[in-house]
Design an enzyme around this catalytic site. Structure first.
Site, short mmCIF file in Angstrom:
data_model
loop_
_atom_site.label_atom_id
_atom_site.label_comp_id
_atom_site.label_asym_id
_atom_site.label_seq_id
_atom_site.Cartn_x
_atom_site.Cartn_y
_atom_site.Cartn_z
N GLN A 11 29.35 42.69 31.75
CA GLN A 11 29.94 43.83 31.06
C GLN A 11 30.43 43.42 29.68
OE1 GLN A 11 32.50 46.03 33.63
NE2 GLN A 11 33.09 47.53 32.10
N SER A 92 29.44 36.77 35.06
CA SER A 92 30.28 37.79 35.68
C SER A 92 29.41 38.81 36.44
CB SER A 92 31.16 38.46 34.63
OG SER A 92 32.15 39.27 35.21
N LEU A 93 29.38 40.06 35.99
CA LEU A 93 28.54 41.07 36.63
C LEU A 93 27.09 40.63 36.72
CD1 LEU A 93 28.25 44.06 37.70
CD2 LEU A 93 27.68 44.65 35.33
N ARG A 117 32.28 48.13 42.79
CA ARG A 117 33.02 47.19 41.94
C ARG A 117 33.46 47.89 40.65
NH1 ARG A 117 31.70 43.18 37.92
NH2 ARG A 117 32.55 41.08 38.30
N HIS A 201 38.73 38.17 36.41
CA HIS A 201 38.71 36.72 36.63
C HIS A 201 40.12 36.14 36.48
CE1 HIS A 201 34.49 37.49 36.52
NE2 HIS A 201 34.55 37.88 35.25
N GLN A 250 35.00 35.53 42.72
CA GLN A 250 34.64 35.68 41.31
C GLN A 250 35.58 36.64 40.59
OE1 GLN A 250 32.07 38.50 39.70
NE2 GLN A 250 30.49 37.02 39.14
#
Length: 318
Positions: A11, A92-93, A117, A201, A250
């Site tokens: 993102q 990440s994503l 999410r 995070h 994560q």
């Protein structure tokens, strides 16, 4: 023999019109967006191609949109080129796309996961508790020192992404973030607060992590066709059984992208291909490994052409 890795952005890389150029040219892209739209219950292609800035700021929309854009680009690559990777990784994503192309999880299941999410992320954003900021131009050790000086416990602010030797992300509670940002600016850092962001995070996302774990329990993870590198560890998943736990962790643990790049370099990766909007990760490849790895962003027409030319001259990939 040459080695290849696929990388997938997270993102922040989204933009209005993402995926549209490939959709005009390839039916597989159009079908992928139609598949996603049918599963989500709205016209995802229209939002990505013609949507508003508001749409591109809503995590419940952006996260499925980024996944779909990345997977559609990957499908074009496999249709046109078809050379499989030795490793995959996502920031990440982007880790969800990396797992999807590895065969660990179906696109349908991944889309449902990232939609959930995104919903949970958006709720947290609307609560106003915490945010995220990119820091450029200061070494990690100095950023960590400023964080610990402002908050020795790490419960209010900490490094949330280790992106490159002089690029990190901070996440945390707003007032403490303000103090750390001011200190870093005085040291010469470039500070870029992320608009409408959650403190991803970071332990502030523990509630989101626990709620998301409930969705992970219903997902079946299959054996990986090739290794996927975890954001949490900076190392490959040991097996598919660890996927649910690592994806839960994560959300509250830092993204160790520097470690991911170090691992790929240690495995003698000579080429990375980035699937998704923009070329953020291709730039981070160069920032982490100035020489030795060539990187192309599939979102850019010139890079796609250059990739074809590069592979035509490198028979050792085949």
């Amino acid at each position: 023999m040459e080695k290849l890795a696929f990388i997938f952005p997270g993102q922040g890389s989204q933009y209005i019109g993402m995926g549209q150029a490939l959709a005009r040219e390839y039916s597989v892209v159009r079908r992928t967006f139609e598949e996603a739209g049918d599963l989500l219950g709205y016209d995802l292609a229209k939002i990505c191609f013609e949507g508003s800035y508001s749409d591109m700021s809503d995590s419940s929309i952006v996260q499925p949109a980024l996944l779909t854009t990345s997977i559609s680009a990957y499908r074009v690559y496999m249709q046109e080129i078809g050379i499989q990777p030795d490793y995959t990784a996502g920031h990440s994503l982007g880790e969800y796309a990396a797992l999807t192309v590895s065969g660990a999880i179906t696109f349908k299941d991944t889309l449902q996961l990232v939609h959930r999410r995104g919903e949970l992320t958006q709720r947290h954003i609307e609560s106003g508790i915490g945010r995220m900021t990119i820091v450029d131009g200061v070494a990690l050790e100095k950023v960590e020192l400023e964080c610990s000086s402002a908050d020795p416990s790490g419960s209010r602010v900490s490094v949330s992404c280790l992106n490159a030797p002089e690029q990190t992300a901070l996440s945390g509670e707003n007032q403490t973030m303000d103090l750390v940002e001011m200190s870093l600016r005085n040291m010469g850092a470039t500070i870029t607060p992320l608009f409408r962001s959650a403190p991803f995070h970071h332990p502030l996302m523990a509630g989101v992590s626990e709620q998301f774990a409930e969705s992970l329990q219903s997902i079946h993870f299959s054996r990986l066709r090739w290794p996927v590198i975890s954001n949490v560890t900076g190392q490959p998943y040991s097996d598919e059984e660890t996927a649910a736990d690592l994806l839960k962790r994560q959300i509250t643990h830092p993204v160790r992208w520097v470690d991911t790049m170090s691992f790929l370099s240690g495995q003698n990766i000579s080429l990375t291909v980035e699937f998704g909007p923009k070329t953020v990760l291709s730039s981070l490849v160069k920032a982490n490994i100035p020489s030795g790895i060539t990187s192309f962003g599939f979102d850019t027409a010139s890079d796609r052409q250059a990739l074809h030319q590069y592979l035509s001259l490198q028979n050792s990939f085949i």
